[in-house]
Scaffold this active site. Structure first.
Site, PDB file in Angstrom:
ATOM      1  N   TRP A 155     -13.400 -74.927   2.214  1.00 54.66           N
ATOM      2  CA  TRP A 155     -12.146 -74.806   2.945  1.00 54.66           C
ATOM      3  C   TRP A 155     -11.780 -76.372   3.406  1.00 54.66           C
ATOM      4  O   TRP A 155     -12.418 -76.871   4.368  1.00 54.66           O
ATOM      5  CB  TRP A 155     -12.030 -73.859   4.028  1.00 54.66           C
ATOM      6  N   HIS A 179      -8.121 -69.844   6.849  1.00 55.01           N
ATOM      7  CA  HIS A 179      -7.993 -68.622   6.398  1.00 55.01           C
ATOM      8  C   HIS A 179      -7.800 -67.711   7.344  1.00 55.01           C
ATOM      9  O   HIS A 179      -7.737 -67.925   8.476  1.00 55.01           O
ATOM     10  CB  HIS A 179      -9.192 -68.106   5.389  1.00 55.01           C
ATOM     11  N   ARG A 205      -4.537 -75.580   4.258  1.00 56.91           N
ATOM     12  CA  ARG A 205      -5.362 -76.195   3.461  1.00 56.91           C
ATOM     13  C   ARG A 205      -5.000 -77.875   3.575  1.00 56.91           C
ATOM     14  O   ARG A 205      -4.027 -78.162   2.992  1.00 56.91           O
ATOM     15  CB  ARG A 205      -5.643 -75.717   2.246  1.00 56.91           C
ATOM     16  N   GLN A 219      -1.756 -65.722   4.172  1.00 57.17           N
ATOM     17  CA  GLN A 219      -2.664 -64.750   3.484  1.00 57.17           C
ATOM     18  C   GLN A 219      -2.452 -63.641   4.282  1.00 57.17           C
ATOM     19  O   GLN A 219      -1.913 -63.502   5.294  1.00 57.17           O
ATOM     20  CB  GLN A 219      -4.063 -65.279   3.746  1.00 57.17           C
ATOM     21  N   VAL A 263     -19.625 -62.360   3.046  1.00 57.71           N
ATOM     22  CA  VAL A 263     -19.514 -61.050   2.585  1.00 57.71           C
ATOM     23  C   VAL A 263     -20.825 -60.990   1.412  1.00 57.71           C
ATOM     24  O   VAL A 263     -21.202 -62.104   0.986  1.00 57.71           O
ATOM     25  CB  VAL A 263     -18.377 -60.681   1.630  1.00 57.71           C
ATOM     26  N   ALA A 317     -14.019 -56.441   3.134  1.00 60.72           N
ATOM     27  CA  ALA A 317     -13.014 -57.170   3.950  1.00 60.72           C
ATOM     28  C   ALA A 317     -12.520 -57.938   2.525  1.00 60.72           C
ATOM     29  O   ALA A 317     -13.157 -58.093   1.514  1.00 60.72           O
ATOM     30  CB  ALA A 317     -13.543 -58.234   4.644  1.00 60.72           C
TER      31      ALA A 317
HETATM   32  C1  FA5 Z   1     -10.661 -67.262   1.479  1.00 66.36           C
HETATM   33  O1  FA5 Z   1      -9.833 -67.785   1.992  1.00 66.36           O
HETATM   34  C2  FA5 Z   1     -11.191 -66.033   2.142  1.00 66.36           C
HETATM   35  N1  FA5 Z   1     -11.123 -65.984   3.347  1.00 66.36           N
HETATM   36  C3  FA5 Z   1     -10.890 -64.792   1.557  1.00 66.36           C
HETATM   37  C4  FA5 Z   1     -11.725 -63.642   1.726  1.00 66.36           C
HETATM   38  C5  FA5 Z   1     -11.714 -62.706   2.867  1.00 66.36           C
HETATM   39  C6  FA5 Z   1     -13.278 -63.561   1.033  1.00 66.36           C
HETATM   40  C7  FA5 Z   1     -12.572 -61.786   3.065  1.00 66.36           C
HETATM   41  C8  FA5 Z   1     -14.032 -62.548   1.531  1.00 66.36           C
HETATM   42  C9  FA5 Z   1     -13.675 -61.525   2.108  1.00 66.36           C
HETATM   43  P1  FA5 Z   1      -9.961 -68.211  -0.938  1.00 66.36           P
HETATM   44  O2  FA5 Z   1      -9.946 -69.618  -0.290  1.00 66.36           O
HETATM   45  O3  FA5 Z   1     -10.321 -68.171  -2.310  1.00 66.36           O
HETATM   46  O4  FA5 Z   1     -10.635 -67.239   0.217  1.00 66.36           O
HETATM   47  O5  FA5 Z   1      -8.314 -67.927  -0.804  1.00 66.36           O
HETATM   48  C10 FA5 Z   1      -7.815 -66.543  -0.749  1.00 66.36           C
HETATM   49  C11 FA5 Z   1      -6.746 -66.549  -1.722  1.00 66.36           C
HETATM   50  O6  FA5 Z   1      -5.699 -67.351  -0.858  1.00 66.36           O
HETATM   51  C12 FA5 Z   1      -6.755 -67.203  -3.001  1.00 66.36           C
HETATM   52  O7  FA5 Z   1      -7.354 -66.182  -3.949  1.00 66.36           O
HETATM   53  C13 FA5 Z   1      -5.246 -67.346  -3.345  1.00 66.36           C
HETATM   54  O8  FA5 Z   1      -4.868 -66.250  -3.643  1.00 66.36           O
HETATM   55  C14 FA5 Z   1      -5.077 -67.719  -1.988  1.00 66.36           C
HETATM   56  N2  FA5 Z   1      -5.038 -69.356  -2.123  1.00 66.36           N
HETATM   57  C15 FA5 Z   1      -5.977 -70.077  -1.294  1.00 66.36           C
HETATM   58  N3  FA5 Z   1      -5.646 -71.475  -1.333  1.00 66.36           N
HETATM   59  C16 FA5 Z   1      -4.544 -71.401  -1.762  1.00 66.36           C
HETATM   60  C17 FA5 Z   1      -3.574 -72.524  -1.971  1.00 66.36           C
HETATM   61  N4  FA5 Z   1      -4.001 -73.893  -1.674  1.00 66.36           N
HETATM   62  N5  FA5 Z   1      -2.385 -72.244  -2.274  1.00 66.36           N
HETATM   63  C18 FA5 Z   1      -1.810 -70.883  -2.461  1.00 66.36           C
HETATM   64  N6  FA5 Z   1      -2.561 -69.938  -2.167  1.00 66.36           N
HETATM   65  C19 FA5 Z   1      -3.972 -69.905  -1.940  1.00 66.36           C
END
Ligand code: FA5
Length: 349
Positions: A155, A179, A205, A219, A263, A317
């Site tokens: 992140w 997140h 981000r 999210q 997780v 989650a």
């Molecule tokens: C997470 O942020 C984890 N907190 C998710 C999670 C929650 C995992 C609970 C397990 C249990 P990630 O970085 O992959 O994961 O982001 C989750 C989703 O947010 C991605 O699959 C995507 O759909 C969206 N996302 C992430 N980064 C971006 C971005 N820069 N722009 C748009 N959508 C994004």
């Protein structure tokens, strides 16, 4: 004032030269007002002999009456001039057609957030909230990502400058949450299981943007904790959700094993790209699938961090990207359009 006739003529000339009502009223006060020059003259009559008083008094009154008349004529003339000036200045065309009022529209992301809340609440989920400015503990440590953990690099974080931080505790450096997962911790700290909640919200981000990545995104976190919860429960809830949000039974979801420190086991969730129907486009990086979120079974260390016994409680989650869902549902092929404020996009919703 010796010669009343001379005085009168001079004042008549002055009255005539006035261009505004305001100036004319001032001149009136100076000469004919309660403390004006003529009033003073009238007062002085008492010092004259009865004969003189009678003659001077009659003269003064006649001059006063004449001057009152001149003042009032000039005043009428100036009033008419000022009114016609005003009418010219404030002229409006009452026959001109009206301007159409443009109606406001909800951003597609707002529509998605409302729909998501409605779908999950129909499955018994409540809605929780957390702050957008978080501290390191909630965003990372409590989620099993200590300071030296390489997973922090997953992140890219906007850290807040130390001088703007209120917290004096070193381990509580402030940041813009990366997140919505910290809401899991905040909720579990203050509630007793069993529970099922979602937490929609804005996250940030520190990364470059492209068609499917923004530096600010939305999210929705999901958390269900109970006794005997398994991945099967998670699949059932997600299946129901995707079916309802896209209103399309053809949509396919796939889970890929993945790693998130909070997780175990962890997955990444993909759905078929609706923009190109799985054929490949810039939104799905030509792969035909779009990554929509991360998920998994809540890690025992996370349950420990919030004083829940992992032998007694389990849960799943997930964290879904709301922007990606909006893009799929409304066929928007660039995430940046959602934040552009471009009314040509917004007015379609
Ligand atoms: C997470 O942020 C984890 N907190 C998710 C999670 C929650 C995992 C609970 C397990 C249990 P990630 O970085 O992959 O994961 O982001 C989750 C989703 O947010 C991605 O699959 C995507 O759909 C969206 N996302 C992430 N980064 C971006 C971005 N820069 N722009 C748009 N959508 C994004």
């Amino acid at each position: 004032m010796k010669d009343l006739q001379e005085y009168k003529q001079q004042l008549v000339r002055e009255i005539d030269s006035k261009k505004t009502l305001h100036d004319l009223e001032e001149l009136y006060r100076t000469h004919l007002g309660r403390k004006g020059e003529l009033a003073v003259e009238l007062k002085n009559l008492s010092s004259l002999s009865p004969e003189e008083r009678k003659q001077r008094g009659a003269e003064l009154n006649s001059v006063k009456t004449d001057l009152e008349a001149v003042f009032s004529m000039k005043s009428a003339e100036l009033r008419i001039n000022e009114q016609s000036d005003q009418l010219e200045r404030e002229w409006i065309d009452v026959t001109a057609p009206g301007m159409r009022q443009v109606r406001g529209h909800l951003n597609p992301l707002t529509h998605i957030a409302l729909e998501i809340e409605q779908i999950f609440s129909s499955m018994g989920f409540g809605v929780a909230e957390g702050p957008e400015i978080e501290n390191e503990w909630y965003n990372f440590d409590a989620l099993n990502i200590p300071a030296d953990h390489p997973a922090r690099d997953m992140w890219d974080t906007f850290w807040l400058k130390p001088e703007s931080q209120k917290s004096k505790v070193k381990s509580q450096k402030l940041l813009l949450r990366t997140h919505t997962s910290p809401v899991q911790i905040r909720y579990m700290e203050s509630h007793k299981p069993p529970f099922r909640i979602i937490a929609p919200g804005k996250v940030f981000r520190h990364e470059a943007t492209d068609a499917s990545h923004g530096f600010q995104l939305f999210q929705v976190e999901g958390l269900m904790v109970d006794k005997n919860i398994s991945v099967a429960n998670f699949r059932a809830v997600m299946g129901q959700f995707f079916q309802q949000i896209f209103g399309n039974k053809q949509i396919q979801m796939r889970l890929r094993p993945s790693y998130f420190p909070f997780v175990e086991p962890g997955f990444e969730m993909d759905i078929t790209c609706i923009i190109c129907n799985g054929k490949g486009c810039s939104v799905c990086a030509q792969g035909g699938w779009v990554e929509i979120g991360g998920a998994g079974m809540v890690h025992p260390k996370v349950l420990d961090a919030v004083q829940l016994n992992p032998n007694e409680w389990q849960g799943f989650a997930f964290g879904l990207g709301m922007d990606r869902i909006a893009m799929m549902k409304y066929k928007v092929n660039d995430i940046r359009l959602l934040y552009s404020g471009d009314v040509r996009l917004i007015k379609q919703f």
